[in-house]
Design a protein around this motif. Structure first.
Motif, PDB file in Angstrom:
ATOM      1  N   SER A   1       0.860  -1.186   0.000  1.00  0.00           N
ATOM      2  CA  SER A   1       0.000   0.000   0.000  1.00  0.00           C
ATOM      3  C   SER A   1       0.888   1.225   0.000  1.00  0.00           C
ATOM      4  O   SER A   1       2.027   1.152   0.439  1.00  0.00           O
ATOM      5  CB  SER A   1      -0.857   0.016   1.256  1.00  0.00           C
ATOM      6  N   PRO A   2       0.392   2.353  -0.439  1.00  0.00           N
ATOM      7  CA  PRO A   2       1.223   3.549  -0.465  1.00  0.00           C
ATOM      8  C   PRO A   2       1.572   3.991   0.965  1.00  0.00           C
ATOM      9  O   PRO A   2       0.725   3.919   1.861  1.00  0.00           O
ATOM     10  CB  PRO A   2       0.349   4.600  -1.151  1.00  0.00           C
ATOM     11  N   ILE A   3       2.851   4.396   1.165  1.00  0.00           N
ATOM     12  CA  ILE A   3       3.262   4.890   2.481  1.00  0.00           C
ATOM     13  C   ILE A   3       2.862   6.351   2.581  1.00  0.00           C
ATOM     14  O   ILE A   3       3.147   7.130   1.691  1.00  0.00           O
ATOM     15  CB  ILE A   3       4.787   4.750   2.656  1.00  0.00           C
ATOM     16  N   GLU A   4       2.183   6.692   3.661  1.00  0.00           N
ATOM     17  CA  GLU A   4       1.758   8.077   3.784  1.00  0.00           C
ATOM     18  C   GLU A   4       2.346   8.684   5.054  1.00  0.00           C
ATOM     19  O   GLU A   4       2.806   7.976   5.948  1.00  0.00           O
ATOM     20  CB  GLU A   4       0.241   8.111   3.847  1.00  0.00           C
ATOM     21  N   ALA A   5       2.298   9.991   5.119  1.00  0.00           N
ATOM     22  CA  ALA A   5       2.844  10.706   6.281  1.00  0.00           C
ATOM     23  C   ALA A   5       1.988  10.382   7.503  1.00  0.00           C
ATOM     24  O   ALA A   5       0.867   9.894   7.374  1.00  0.00           O
ATOM     25  CB  ALA A   5       2.797  12.201   6.004  1.00  0.00           C
ATOM     26  N   ALA A   6       2.547  10.657   8.702  1.00  0.00           N
ATOM     27  CA  ALA A   6       1.793  10.417   9.943  1.00  0.00           C
ATOM     28  C   ALA A   6       0.493  11.202   9.879  1.00  0.00           C
ATOM     29  O   ALA A   6       0.447  12.274   9.290  1.00  0.00           O
ATOM     30  CB  ALA A   6       2.627  10.892  11.128  1.00  0.00           C
ATOM     31  N   PRO A   7      -0.559  10.675  10.467  1.00  0.00           N
ATOM     32  CA  PRO A   7      -1.849  11.352  10.388  1.00  0.00           C
ATOM     33  C   PRO A   7      -1.834  12.671  11.140  1.00  0.00           C
ATOM     34  O   PRO A   7      -1.050  12.846  12.068  1.00  0.00           O
ATOM     35  CB  PRO A   7      -2.792  10.367  11.079  1.00  0.00           C
ATOM     36  N   PRO A   8      -2.677  13.583  10.772  1.00  0.00           N
ATOM     37  CA  PRO A   8      -2.726  14.858  11.491  1.00  0.00           C
ATOM     38  C   PRO A   8      -3.273  14.686  12.903  1.00  0.00           C
ATOM     39  O   PRO A   8      -3.836  13.644  13.246  1.00  0.00           O
ATOM     40  CB  PRO A   8      -3.657  15.710  10.640  1.00  0.00           C
ATOM     41  N   ALA A   9      -3.174  15.730  13.660  1.00  0.00           N
ATOM     42  CA  ALA A   9      -3.455  15.682  15.096  1.00  0.00           C
ATOM     43  C   ALA A   9      -4.811  15.123  15.508  1.00  0.00           C
ATOM     44  O   ALA A   9      -4.858  14.343  16.447  1.00  0.00           O
ATOM     45  CB  ALA A   9      -3.265  17.068  15.671  1.00  0.00           C
ATOM     46  N   PRO A  10      -5.924  15.504  14.849  1.00  0.00           N
ATOM     47  CA  PRO A  10      -7.214  15.046  15.378  1.00  0.00           C
ATOM     48  C   PRO A  10      -7.276  13.538  15.561  1.00  0.00           C
ATOM     49  O   PRO A  10      -7.921  13.056  16.475  1.00  0.00           O
ATOM     50  CB  PRO A  10      -8.203  15.521  14.318  1.00  0.00           C
ATOM     51  N   GLU A  11      -6.571  12.780  14.690  1.00  0.00           N
ATOM     52  CA  GLU A  11      -6.602  11.324  14.840  1.00  0.00           C
ATOM     53  C   GLU A  11      -5.788  10.864  16.041  1.00  0.00           C
ATOM     54  O   GLU A  11      -6.097   9.861  16.650  1.00  0.00           O
ATOM     55  CB  GLU A  11      -6.027  10.664  13.585  1.00  0.00           C
ATOM     56  N   THR A  12      -4.708  11.615  16.353  1.00  0.00           N
ATOM     57  CA  THR A  12      -3.822  11.162  17.429  1.00  0.00           C
ATOM     58  C   THR A  12      -4.297  11.653  18.790  1.00  0.00           C
ATOM     59  O   THR A  12      -3.990  11.047  19.782  1.00  0.00           O
ATOM     60  CB  THR A  12      -2.381  11.663  17.225  1.00  0.00           C
ATOM     61  N   ALA A  13      -5.061  12.770  18.804  1.00  0.00           N
ATOM     62  CA  ALA A  13      -5.373  13.382  20.090  1.00  0.00           C
ATOM     63  C   ALA A  13      -6.038  12.444  21.088  1.00  0.00           C
ATOM     64  O   ALA A  13      -5.567  12.362  22.214  1.00  0.00           O
ATOM     65  CB  ALA A  13      -6.210  14.638  19.872  1.00  0.00           C
ATOM     66  N   PRO A  14      -7.093  11.695  20.742  1.00  0.00           N
ATOM     67  CA  PRO A  14      -7.702  10.833  21.764  1.00  0.00           C
ATOM     68  C   PRO A  14      -6.715   9.791  22.288  1.00  0.00           C
ATOM     69  O   PRO A  14      -6.621   9.577  23.487  1.00  0.00           O
ATOM     70  CB  PRO A  14      -8.860  10.164  21.024  1.00  0.00           C
ATOM     71  N   ALA A  15      -5.922   9.171  21.397  1.00  0.00           N
ATOM     72  CA  ALA A  15      -4.963   8.163  21.837  1.00  0.00           C
ATOM     73  C   ALA A  15      -3.920   8.814  22.740  1.00  0.00           C
ATOM     74  O   ALA A  15      -3.540   8.258  23.769  1.00  0.00           O
ATOM     75  CB  ALA A  15      -4.292   7.536  20.626  1.00  0.00           C
ATOM     76  N   ALA A  16      -3.488  10.011  22.379  1.00  0.00           N
ATOM     77  CA  ALA A  16      -2.471  10.706  23.155  1.00  0.00           C
ATOM     78  C   ALA A  16      -3.000  11.024  24.549  1.00  0.00           C
ATOM     79  O   ALA A  16      -2.309  10.818  25.544  1.00  0.00           O
ATOM     80  CB  ALA A  16      -2.065  11.995  22.438  1.00  0.00           C
ATOM     81  N   ALA A  17      -4.256  11.507  24.600  1.00  0.00           N
ATOM     82  CA  ALA A  17      -4.839  11.868  25.896  1.00  0.00           C
ATOM     83  C   ALA A  17      -4.874  10.660  26.813  1.00  0.00           C
ATOM     84  O   ALA A  17      -4.525  10.733  27.991  1.00  0.00           O
ATOM     85  CB  ALA A  17      -6.241  12.418  25.690  1.00  0.00           C
ATOM     86  N   GLU A  18      -5.262   9.521  26.241  1.00  0.00           N
ATOM     87  CA  GLU A  18      -5.360   8.308  27.040  1.00  0.00           C
ATOM     88  C   GLU A  18      -3.977   7.872  27.519  1.00  0.00           C
ATOM     89  O   GLU A  18      -3.800   7.458  28.660  1.00  0.00           O
ATOM     90  CB  GLU A  18      -5.965   7.229  26.151  1.00  0.00           C
ATOM     91  N   ALA A  19      -3.012   7.986  26.616  1.00  0.00           N
ATOM     92  CA  ALA A  19      -1.656   7.540  26.947  1.00  0.00           C
ATOM     93  C   ALA A  19      -1.035   8.404  28.027  1.00  0.00           C
ATOM     94  O   ALA A  19      -0.508   7.892  29.013  1.00  0.00           O
ATOM     95  CB  ALA A  19      -0.786   7.575  25.689  1.00  0.00           C
ATOM     96  N   ILE A  20      -1.141   9.729  27.865  1.00  0.00           N
ATOM     97  CA  ILE A  20      -0.466  10.575  28.868  1.00  0.00           C
ATOM     98  C   ILE A  20      -1.229  10.607  30.187  1.00  0.00           C
ATOM     99  O   ILE A  20      -0.656  10.895  31.225  1.00  0.00           O
ATOM    100  CB  ILE A  20      -0.155  12.004  28.347  1.00  0.00           C
ATOM    101  N   ALA A  21      -2.527  10.252  30.153  1.00  0.00           N
ATOM    102  CA  ALA A  21      -3.299  10.214  31.403  1.00  0.00           C
ATOM    103  C   ALA A  21      -2.736   9.170  32.351  1.00  0.00           C
ATOM    104  O   ALA A  21      -2.862   9.263  33.564  1.00  0.00           O
ATOM    105  CB  ALA A  21      -4.760   9.911  31.109  1.00  0.00           C
ATOM    106  N   ALA A  22      -2.083   8.157  31.783  1.00  0.00           N
ATOM    107  CA  ALA A  22      -1.555   7.071  32.614  1.00  0.00           C
ATOM    108  C   ALA A  22      -0.244   7.459  33.293  1.00  0.00           C
ATOM    109  O   ALA A  22       0.245   6.740  34.162  1.00  0.00           O
ATOM    110  CB  ALA A  22      -1.341   5.834  31.748  1.00  0.00           C
TER     111      ALA A  22
END
Ligand code: ADP
Length: 406
Positions: free
Chosen positions: A53-74
């Motif tokens: 599949s085509p390699i694409e750049a990292a997704p923009p912030a809105p996709e990462t924000a919920p995962a990030a919030a959960e991760a740093i909450a720990a």
């Protein structure tokens, strides 16, 4: 339904975040953590390449924000993610420190510290570490670590330096106190030596004998102090290895009774031993250190006890698997305000009295460290005019000991 490409992108983001969080949890600095995150992203990208599949750049912030919030909450320490000068996500520790509603707020209002502002709002892409004072309280000290992530997001981590600074202060105080304790007898020794170098003084036999007596006492004081300092550092050095040799405490009590005989006799003190257990008190331990513990407590009880009154070493049950060793005296007791500080190094209720009796001020600090190494607990109770009871709670058996003794 999410497309295959979106799924891969989410996988890349999640892998990156997992790498980042694992690295931060493992204590890696943010730059290294960000690298680990990037490595995770690279691995996911590789997966998608193998998938043709085509390699694409990292997704923009809105996709990462919920995962990030959960991760740093720990994470236990305050962590924020900021973008465009605004707080994107703040974990609970950051909200406790900086305010419950900092998400969405300008970062300069969230972290009100002049030194922090330029690192949070500038364009520098290098990871930075700076010291912050007074955040969350005048006395508090923090280290702020920042790292630039993808999409212009900046990760900010605040590390509490309070404990490290307190430990550093304790260490410098300890060195200053130990040097002072050694310098006093050394100065006395030098003074007397200088006088004895004078021929007239050296020929005065009575004076010489008196001076030599004082010098001998001062040298012994230094010797005791150095011995106690060495003991303390040795016990501290071994604190992570729990001792396992079976130690019969009754025999140890009789040994201490014998070795303390001469000083007990001088004060007209009788040392009594009471075993209220149904069996012989045995604990897994380090025999030499338990001997030192009991000796220090009995010597104190004799020194600070009233002349002519007994000192009792008592063994008793204390809940399942625990044993209580008490040393009881009938001395003048200790005022309650001193009790919490007695196990600090060089803490004495009456410094001149302690020194006059040959005390180093380290006896109870040594006891506390020995109890700690034996995974036990120390309690000191005292009543003015009645006396003092020092209680040591020790675990009686461990699996290792029972398998050894069977
Ligand atoms: P020291 O060498 O001064 O005896 P320790 O660390 O053994 O040092 O004890 C610290 C201080 O605690 C002593 O200086 C003394 O003031 C007080 N103390 C310790 N044990 C007793 C006791 N049994 N009765 C009264 N005071 C005590």
């Amino acid at each position: 339904m999410a497309s295959g490409r979106t799924k891969r992108l989410t996988l890349a983001a999640a892998t990156a975040m997992a790498g980042l969080v694992l690295a931060v949890l493992a204590g890696a600095p943010i730059a290294a953590a960000a690298l680990a995150g990037a490595a995770g992203a690279a691995a996911a990208a590789l997966l998608s390449w193998r998938d043709r599949s085509p390699i694409e750049a990292a997704p923009p912030a809105p996709e990462t924000a919920p995962a990030a919030a959960e991760a740093i909450a720990a994470l236990p320490e305050p962590v924020l993610m900021i973008r465009d000068r605004k707080v994107l996500v703040a974990n609970p520790a950051a909200r406790t420190l900086l305010g419950a509603h900092i998400e969405g707020v300008d970062v300069r209002l969230a972290i009100r510290h002049p030194a922090a502002a330029e690192h949070l709002t500038g364009t520098a892409d290098q990871p930075a570490r700076i010291e912050l004072e007074g955040l969350g309280g005048e006395e508090r000290r923090w280290e702020m670590e920042t790292a630039l992530l993808s999409g212009g997001t900046r990760l900010v981590r605040l590390i509490d330096r309070g404990q490290a600074i307190a430990a550093e202060r304790m260490r410098t105080d300890f060195v200053a106190n130990a040097s002072h304790e050694l310098r006093t007898p050394l100065a006395t020794l030098l003074g007397f030596l200088e006088t004895l170098q004078d021929e007239a003084a050296a020929e005065d036999k009575a004076l010489r004998t008196r001076f030599l007596g004082v010098m001998f006492d001062e040298a012994k004081r230094m010797h005791r102090l150095v011995d106690d300092l060495i003991s303390l550092s040795r016990i501290e050095g071994e604190r992570f290895s729990a001792p396992r040799e079976p130690v019969a405490l009754l025999a140890l009590g009789h040994e201490v009774q014998r070795s303390c005989g001469p000083i007990a006799e001088e004060k007209g003190t009788e040392i009594l031993i009471e075993n209220l257990l149904e069996s012989e008190p045995v604990v897994p331990g380090d025999r030499t250190q338990l001997h030192q513990l009991l000796q220090n407590l009995v010597v104190n009880a004799i020194k600070y006890g009233r002349p002519g009154t007994p000192v009792t070493i008592r063994f008793n049950e204390s809940g399942p698997g625990m044993l209580r060793l008490s040393v009881v005296d009938q001395g003048e007791g200790i005022a309650p305000e001193h009790l919490p500080r007695l196990t600090e190094r060089f803490y004495r209720v009456e410094p001149s009295r302690s020194r006059a009796m040959g005390g180093t001020g380290l006896g109870l600090a040594i006891v506390k460290h020995i109890v700690g190494r034996h995974r036990g607990r120390l309690e000191i109770m005292s009543r003015r005019g009645t006396g003092t009871v020092v209680e040591v709670y020790l675990p009686r058996t461990t699996e290792a000991l029972s398998s050894k003794s069977h």
